[in-house]
Design a protein around this motif. Structure first.
Motif, mmCIF file in Angstrom:
data_model
loop_
_atom_site.group_PDB
_atom_site.id
_atom_site.type_symbol
_atom_site.label_atom_id
_atom_site.label_comp_id
_atom_site.label_asym_id
_atom_site.label_seq_id
_atom_site.Cartn_x
_atom_site.Cartn_y
_atom_site.Cartn_z
ATOM 1 N N GLY A 191 -81.953 34.303 35.897
ATOM 2 C CA GLY A 191 -81.430 34.606 34.570
ATOM 3 C C GLY A 191 -81.124 33.343 33.791
ATOM 4 N N THR A 192 -80.573 33.548 32.603
ATOM 5 C CA THR A 192 -80.279 32.436 31.703
ATOM 6 C C THR A 192 -78.863 32.559 31.168
ATOM 7 O OG1 THR A 192 -80.904 33.545 29.642
ATOM 8 C CG2 THR A 192 -82.708 32.537 30.914
ATOM 9 N N GLY A 193 -78.433 31.539 30.467
ATOM 10 C CA GLY A 193 -77.112 31.506 29.851
ATOM 11 C C GLY A 193 -76.924 32.523 28.742
ATOM 12 N N GLU A 194 -77.980 33.257 28.386
ATOM 13 C CA GLU A 194 -77.831 34.337 27.404
ATOM 14 C C GLU A 194 -77.220 35.589 28.044
ATOM 15 O OE1 GLU A 194 -81.394 33.584 24.205
ATOM 16 O OE2 GLU A 194 -81.925 34.591 26.070
ATOM 17 N N THR A 195 -77.185 35.631 29.360
ATOM 18 C CA THR A 195 -76.606 36.771 30.081
ATOM 19 C C THR A 195 -75.111 36.862 29.766
ATOM 20 O OG1 THR A 195 -78.215 36.400 31.850
ATOM 21 C CG2 THR A 195 -76.306 37.764 32.391
ATOM 22 N N PHE A 196 -74.602 38.078 29.624
ATOM 23 C CA PHE A 196 -73.165 38.252 29.411
ATOM 24 C C PHE A 196 -72.696 39.592 29.951
ATOM 25 C CE2 PHE A 196 -75.037 39.656 25.304
ATOM 26 C CZ PHE A 196 -74.442 40.900 25.129
ATOM 27 N N LEU A 197 -71.397 39.693 30.182
ATOM 28 C CA LEU A 197 -70.740 40.937 30.552
ATOM 29 C C LEU A 197 -69.956 41.449 29.354
ATOM 30 C CD1 LEU A 197 -69.262 39.944 34.038
ATOM 31 C CD2 LEU A 197 -71.291 41.344 33.601
ATOM 32 N N PHE A 198 -69.702 42.753 29.327
ATOM 33 C CA PHE A 198 -68.913 43.314 28.231
ATOM 34 C C PHE A 198 -68.140 44.529 28.716
ATOM 35 C CE2 PHE A 198 -73.131 45.169 28.078
ATOM 36 C CZ PHE A 198 -72.884 46.518 27.993
ATOM 37 N N SER A 199 -67.108 44.854 27.950
ATOM 38 C CA SER A 199 -66.260 46.001 28.253
ATOM 39 C C SER A 199 -65.822 46.643 26.943
ATOM 40 C CB SER A 199 -65.035 45.522 29.038
ATOM 41 O OG SER A 199 -64.097 46.554 29.166
ATOM 42 N N PHE A 200 -65.701 47.959 26.963
ATOM 43 C CA PHE A 200 -65.178 48.699 25.809
ATOM 44 C C PHE A 200 -63.785 49.237 26.133
ATOM 45 C CE2 PHE A 200 -69.782 49.059 25.194
ATOM 46 C CZ PHE A 200 -69.908 48.717 23.858
ATOM 47 N N CYS A 201 -62.972 48.457 26.837
ATOM 48 C CA CYS A 201 -61.643 48.906 27.292
ATOM 49 C C CYS A 201 -60.532 48.163 26.565
ATOM 50 C CB CYS A 201 -61.491 48.694 28.797
ATOM 51 S SG CYS A 201 -62.734 49.436 29.837
ATOM 52 N N PRO A 202 -59.941 48.610 25.502
ATOM 53 C CA PRO A 202 -60.344 49.776 24.713
ATOM 54 C C PRO A 202 -61.352 49.420 23.618
ATOM 55 C CG PRO A 202 -58.216 48.991 23.938
ATOM 56 C CD PRO A 202 -58.637 48.091 25.084
ATOM 57 N N GLU A 203 -61.364 48.163 23.136
ATOM 58 C CA GLU A 203 -62.373 47.785 22.135
ATOM 59 C C GLU A 203 -63.347 46.806 22.790
ATOM 60 O OE1 GLU A 203 -59.374 44.895 22.448
ATOM 61 O OE2 GLU A 203 -58.977 46.831 21.531
ATOM 62 N N LEU A 204 -64.454 46.551 22.121
ATOM 63 C CA LEU A 204 -65.494 45.692 22.688
ATOM 64 C C LEU A 204 -64.986 44.271 22.943
ATOM 65 C CD1 LEU A 204 -68.422 45.110 23.530
ATOM 66 C CD2 LEU A 204 -68.914 44.611 21.129
ATOM 67 N N LYS A 205 -65.165 43.811 24.182
ATOM 68 C CA LYS A 205 -64.911 42.423 24.556
ATOM 69 C C LYS A 205 -66.176 41.911 25.228
ATOM 70 C CE LYS A 205 -59.956 42.765 25.475
ATOM 71 N NZ LYS A 205 -58.929 42.687 26.511
ATOM 72 N N VAL A 206 -66.623 40.731 24.825
ATOM 73 C CA VAL A 206 -67.834 40.133 25.385
ATOM 74 C C VAL A 206 -67.445 38.863 26.139
ATOM 75 C CG1 VAL A 206 -70.042 39.044 24.796
ATOM 76 C CG2 VAL A 206 -69.317 41.115 23.597
ATOM 77 N N PHE A 207 -67.989 38.725 27.348
ATOM 78 C CA PHE A 207 -67.694 37.570 28.202
ATOM 79 C C PHE A 207 -68.984 36.782 28.407
ATOM 80 C CE2 PHE A 207 -64.843 41.069 29.251
ATOM 81 C CZ PHE A 207 -63.620 40.480 28.990
ATOM 82 N N ARG A 208 -69.053 35.615 27.786
ATOM 83 C CA ARG A 208 -70.262 34.789 27.796
ATOM 84 C C ARG A 208 -70.222 33.751 28.915
ATOM 85 N NH1 ARG A 208 -73.478 35.941 23.927
ATOM 86 N NH2 ARG A 208 -72.752 37.016 22.081
#
Length: 155
Positions: A72-89
């Motif tokens: 993979g590459t550094g464009e990969t990320f995790l995210f959660s909608f608990c309770p609003e969208l949070k993106v972890f880069r």
């Protein structure tokens, strides 16, 4: 998927996405998820809803597939909608993006902890803070039961 659009790499924001795999349609199997993958150079979006109705997932710039090591590459990320969208880069601390075998799919890692992992029958998973993404636990619990899982790819 529309909420995640602004967080995707710019080259993908106007691309049409299609459902490649769904536990509702295709059953609960990591092997089937791998077989449903798009072209190797096609990105993938994993969307998960656990039995506590929490929604979260991962974006990979590469197709989700079985592998002997991390890819993979550094464009990969995790995210959660608990309770609003949070993106972890990507933090840049390691390159443990995605690794999959028949028994386990892992996204993010370091020090024996995985940002997101799913077992081979796609019934159980887990999430812990990890060095790759410096993420929060994506679900309410570090281990969760999967209610629904979808994988989207470019049409």
């Amino acid at each position: 998927v529309p909420q995640l659009g602004p967080h995707l790499p710019p080259r993908l924001t106007q691309q049409p996405w299609r459902l490649l795999y769904s536990t509702v349609r295709d059953g609960f199997s990591l092997r089937t998820l791998y077989r449903s993958g798009a072209r190797p150079d096609s990105p993938a979006l994993l969307l998960i809803k656990d039995t506590e109705a929490q929604a979260f997932g991962a974006f990979s710039a590469s197709a989700i597939r079985g592998s002997s090591g991390f890819y993979g590459t550094g464009e990969t990320f995790l995210f959660s909608f608990c309770p609003e969208l949070k993106v972890f880069r990507w933090t840049g601390r390691n390159d443990f993006f995605v690794k999959g075998d028949v028994n386990l799919l892992m996204v993010g890692g370091g020090s024996g902890r995985f940002g997101l992992w799913l077992d081979g029958d796609l019934h159980h998973g887990g999430s812990q803070p990890c060095e790759t993404f410096d993420n929060e636990t994506l679900s309410h619990r570090e281990e969760f039961c999967i209610q629904d899982l979808e994988m989207w790819g470019l049409a």
